[in-house]
Design a protein around this motif. Sequence first.
Motif, PDB file in Angstrom:
ATOM      1  N   ALA A  39       7.819  11.307  11.265  1.00  0.00           N
ATOM      2  CA  ALA A  39       7.573  12.964  11.194  1.00  0.00           C
ATOM      3  C   ALA A  39       8.540  13.562  11.963  1.00  0.00           C
ATOM      4  CB  ALA A  39       6.063  13.376  11.261  1.00  0.00           C
ATOM      5  N   PRO A  40       8.872  14.915  11.578  1.00  0.00           N
ATOM      6  CA  PRO A  40       9.726  15.768  12.614  1.00  0.00           C
ATOM      7  C   PRO A  40       9.393  15.718  13.889  1.00  0.00           C
ATOM      8  CG  PRO A  40       9.258  16.990  10.494  1.00  0.00           C
ATOM      9  CD  PRO A  40       8.318  15.621  10.473  1.00  0.00           C
ATOM     10  N   GLY A  41      10.266  15.061  14.806  1.00  0.00           N
ATOM     11  CA  GLY A  41       9.903  15.326  16.153  1.00  0.00           C
ATOM     12  C   GLY A  41       9.122  14.243  16.707  1.00  0.00           C
ATOM     13  N   LYS A  42       8.721  13.026  15.898  1.00  0.00           N
ATOM     14  CA  LYS A  42       7.975  12.112  16.252  1.00  0.00           C
ATOM     15  C   LYS A  42       8.606  10.967  15.904  1.00  0.00           C
ATOM     16  CE  LYS A  42       3.627  14.524  15.344  1.00  0.00           C
ATOM     17  NZ  LYS A  42       2.344  14.654  14.577  1.00  0.00           N
ATOM     18  N   GLU A  43       7.967   9.808  16.665  1.00  0.00           N
ATOM     19  CA  GLU A  43       8.449   8.367  16.685  1.00  0.00           C
ATOM     20  C   GLU A  43       8.272   7.896  15.038  1.00  0.00           C
ATOM     21  OE1 GLU A  43       8.183   6.865  21.237  1.00  0.00           O
ATOM     22  OE2 GLU A  43       6.900   6.108  19.523  1.00  0.00           O
ATOM     23  N   ARG A  44       8.874   6.774  14.753  1.00  0.00           N
ATOM     24  CA  ARG A  44       8.591   6.035  13.547  1.00  0.00           C
ATOM     25  C   ARG A  44       7.358   5.089  13.483  1.00  0.00           C
ATOM     26  NH1 ARG A  44      13.671   3.274  11.193  1.00  0.00           N
ATOM     27  NH2 ARG A  44      13.655   1.925  13.089  1.00  0.00           N
ATOM     28  N   VAL A  45       6.543   5.215  12.591  1.00  0.00           N
ATOM     29  CA  VAL A  45       5.101   4.530  12.894  1.00  0.00           C
ATOM     30  C   VAL A  45       5.163   3.975  11.529  1.00  0.00           C
ATOM     31  CG1 VAL A  45       4.260   6.157  14.250  1.00  0.00           C
ATOM     32  CG2 VAL A  45       4.104   6.553  11.756  1.00  0.00           C
ATOM     33  N   PHE A  46       4.200   2.777  11.615  1.00  0.00           N
ATOM     34  CA  PHE A  46       3.865   1.833  10.355  1.00  0.00           C
ATOM     35  C   PHE A  46       2.983   2.581   9.506  1.00  0.00           C
ATOM     36  CE2 PHE A  46       2.644  -2.025   8.412  1.00  0.00           C
ATOM     37  CZ  PHE A  46       1.221  -1.826   8.361  1.00  0.00           C
ATOM     38  N   VAL A  47       3.492   2.123   8.190  1.00  0.00           N
ATOM     39  CA  VAL A  47       2.673   2.784   7.043  1.00  0.00           C
ATOM     40  C   VAL A  47       1.841   1.410   6.429  1.00  0.00           C
ATOM     41  CG1 VAL A  47       2.555   3.961   5.097  1.00  0.00           C
ATOM     42  CG2 VAL A  47       3.982   4.695   6.848  1.00  0.00           C
ATOM     43  N   ALA A  48       2.642   0.533   5.914  1.00  0.00           N
ATOM     44  CA  ALA A  48       1.936  -0.666   5.146  1.00  0.00           C
ATOM     45  C   ALA A  48       2.920  -1.606   5.210  1.00  0.00           C
ATOM     46  CB  ALA A  48       1.730  -0.080   3.830  1.00  0.00           C
ATOM     47  N   VAL A  49       2.505  -2.789   4.972  1.00  0.00           N
ATOM     48  CA  VAL A  49       3.384  -3.993   4.883  1.00  0.00           C
ATOM     49  C   VAL A  49       2.611  -5.216   4.044  1.00  0.00           C
ATOM     50  CG1 VAL A  49       2.242  -5.419   6.901  1.00  0.00           C
ATOM     51  CG2 VAL A  49       4.766  -5.875   6.090  1.00  0.00           C
ATOM     52  N   ARG A  50       3.448  -5.906   3.218  1.00  0.00           N
ATOM     53  CA  ARG A  50       2.779  -7.053   2.663  1.00  0.00           C
ATOM     54  C   ARG A  50       3.679  -8.143   3.046  1.00  0.00           C
ATOM     55  NH1 ARG A  50       1.707  -7.109  -3.860  1.00  0.00           N
ATOM     56  NH2 ARG A  50       0.026  -5.721  -3.166  1.00  0.00           N
ATOM     57  N   ARG A  51       2.897  -9.344   3.465  1.00  0.00           N
ATOM     58  CA  ARG A  51       3.513 -10.422   3.875  1.00  0.00           C
ATOM     59  C   ARG A  51       4.269 -11.359   2.745  1.00  0.00           C
ATOM     60  NH1 ARG A  51       0.051 -13.971   7.126  1.00  0.00           N
ATOM     61  NH2 ARG A  51       1.822 -14.343   8.576  1.00  0.00           N
ATOM     62  N   TRP A  52       5.131 -11.979   3.322  1.00  0.00           N
ATOM     63  CA  TRP A  52       5.681 -12.890   2.286  1.00  0.00           C
ATOM     64  C   TRP A  52       4.903 -13.478   1.280  1.00  0.00           C
ATOM     65  CZ3 TRP A  52       7.195 -18.450   3.497  1.00  0.00           C
ATOM     66  CH2 TRP A  52       7.577 -19.111   2.143  1.00  0.00           C
ATOM     67  N   THR A  53       3.649 -14.065   1.994  1.00  0.00           N
ATOM     68  CA  THR A  53       2.810 -14.977   1.115  1.00  0.00           C
ATOM     69  C   THR A  53       1.981 -14.057   0.311  1.00  0.00           C
ATOM     70  OG1 THR A  53       1.557 -15.063   3.267  1.00  0.00           O
ATOM     71  CG2 THR A  53       2.845 -17.009   2.562  1.00  0.00           C
ATOM     72  N   GLY A  54       1.839 -12.744   0.667  1.00  0.00           N
ATOM     73  CA  GLY A  54       1.293 -11.694  -0.247  1.00  0.00           C
ATOM     74  C   GLY A  54      -0.373 -12.138  -0.247  1.00  0.00           C
ATOM     75  N   GLU A  55      -1.026 -12.602   0.686  1.00  0.00           N
ATOM     76  CA  GLU A  55      -2.438 -12.710   0.548  1.00  0.00           C
ATOM     77  C   GLU A  55      -3.270 -11.494   0.605  1.00  0.00           C
ATOM     78  OE1 GLU A  55      -0.385 -13.528   2.900  1.00  0.00           O
ATOM     79  OE2 GLU A  55      -1.276 -13.055   4.946  1.00  0.00           O
ATOM     80  N   ARG A  56      -2.445 -10.366   1.116  1.00  0.00           N
ATOM     81  CA  ARG A  56      -3.177  -8.958   1.147  1.00  0.00           C
ATOM     82  C   ARG A  56      -1.994  -8.171   1.850  1.00  0.00           C
ATOM     83  NH1 ARG A  56      -7.149  -8.184   6.519  1.00  0.00           N
ATOM     84  NH2 ARG A  56      -6.617  -6.101   5.970  1.00  0.00           N
ATOM     85  N   THR A  57      -2.473  -6.971   1.463  1.00  0.00           N
ATOM     86  CA  THR A  57      -1.487  -5.761   2.200  1.00  0.00           C
ATOM     87  C   THR A  57      -2.235  -5.106   3.400  1.00  0.00           C
ATOM     88  OG1 THR A  57      -0.602  -5.529  -0.034  1.00  0.00           O
ATOM     89  CG2 THR A  57      -0.174  -3.769   1.578  1.00  0.00           C
ATOM     90  N   TYR A  58      -1.439  -4.497   4.312  1.00  0.00           N
ATOM     91  CA  TYR A  58      -1.947  -3.967   5.252  1.00  0.00           C
ATOM     92  C   TYR A  58      -1.587  -2.672   5.597  1.00  0.00           C
ATOM     93  CZ  TYR A  58      -2.953  -8.752   6.928  1.00  0.00           C
ATOM     94  OH  TYR A  58      -3.080 -10.150   6.896  1.00  0.00           O
ATOM     95  N   TYR A  59      -2.371  -1.584   5.867  1.00  0.00           N
ATOM     96  CA  TYR A  59      -2.177  -0.181   5.863  1.00  0.00           C
ATOM     97  C   TYR A  59      -2.610   0.504   7.012  1.00  0.00           C
ATOM     98  CZ  TYR A  59      -1.985  -0.897   0.693  1.00  0.00           C
ATOM     99  OH  TYR A  59      -1.620  -1.242  -0.453  1.00  0.00           O
ATOM    100  N   ALA A  60      -1.908   1.368   7.453  1.00  0.00           N
ATOM    101  CA  ALA A  60      -2.243   2.164   8.494  1.00  0.00           C
ATOM    102  C   ALA A  60      -3.606   3.047   8.226  1.00  0.00           C
ATOM    103  CB  ALA A  60      -1.272   3.208   8.867  1.00  0.00           C
ATOM    104  N   ASP A  61      -4.297   3.343   9.470  1.00  0.00           N
ATOM    105  CA  ASP A  61      -5.779   3.794   9.012  1.00  0.00           C
ATOM    106  C   ASP A  61      -5.441   5.152   8.387  1.00  0.00           C
ATOM    107  OD1 ASP A  61      -7.565   2.598  12.094  1.00  0.00           O
ATOM    108  OD2 ASP A  61      -7.077   1.676  10.233  1.00  0.00           O
TER     109      ASP A  61
END
Length: 126
Positions: A39-61
Amino acid sequence: VQLQAYGGGLVQAGDSLRLSCVASGGTFSRYSLGWFRQAPGKERVFVAVRRWTGERTYYADSVKERFFLSRDNAKNTVYLQMDSLKPEDTAVYYCAATDGNIIISQMTNDRAYDYWGQGTLVTVSS
């Protein structure tokens, strides 16, 4: 490996938007794939990721139950479906990738990713 993100734009609160990130080079199916935002004026933050094995997707709250990550290995593309957008979702969105399975304890750390797209701007008006 090169990543190219696109699909950003100006939308109103409550709208939906889908971002795409196309990869070229490397073996796409073996990557862990994620999205970050800044976001403007802020640090880059995590949103979501799916690992290679794809067992689940992780999301920021902050995006759970509103954002959904998916991947299409046949198209070398990862998507971020964003629903019920809020003004606080306004940011430049970056796709990221790393070879193999990203360590779960590191998945929110942008330094754990090897490859980055150029970013696409999402603006949500109230």
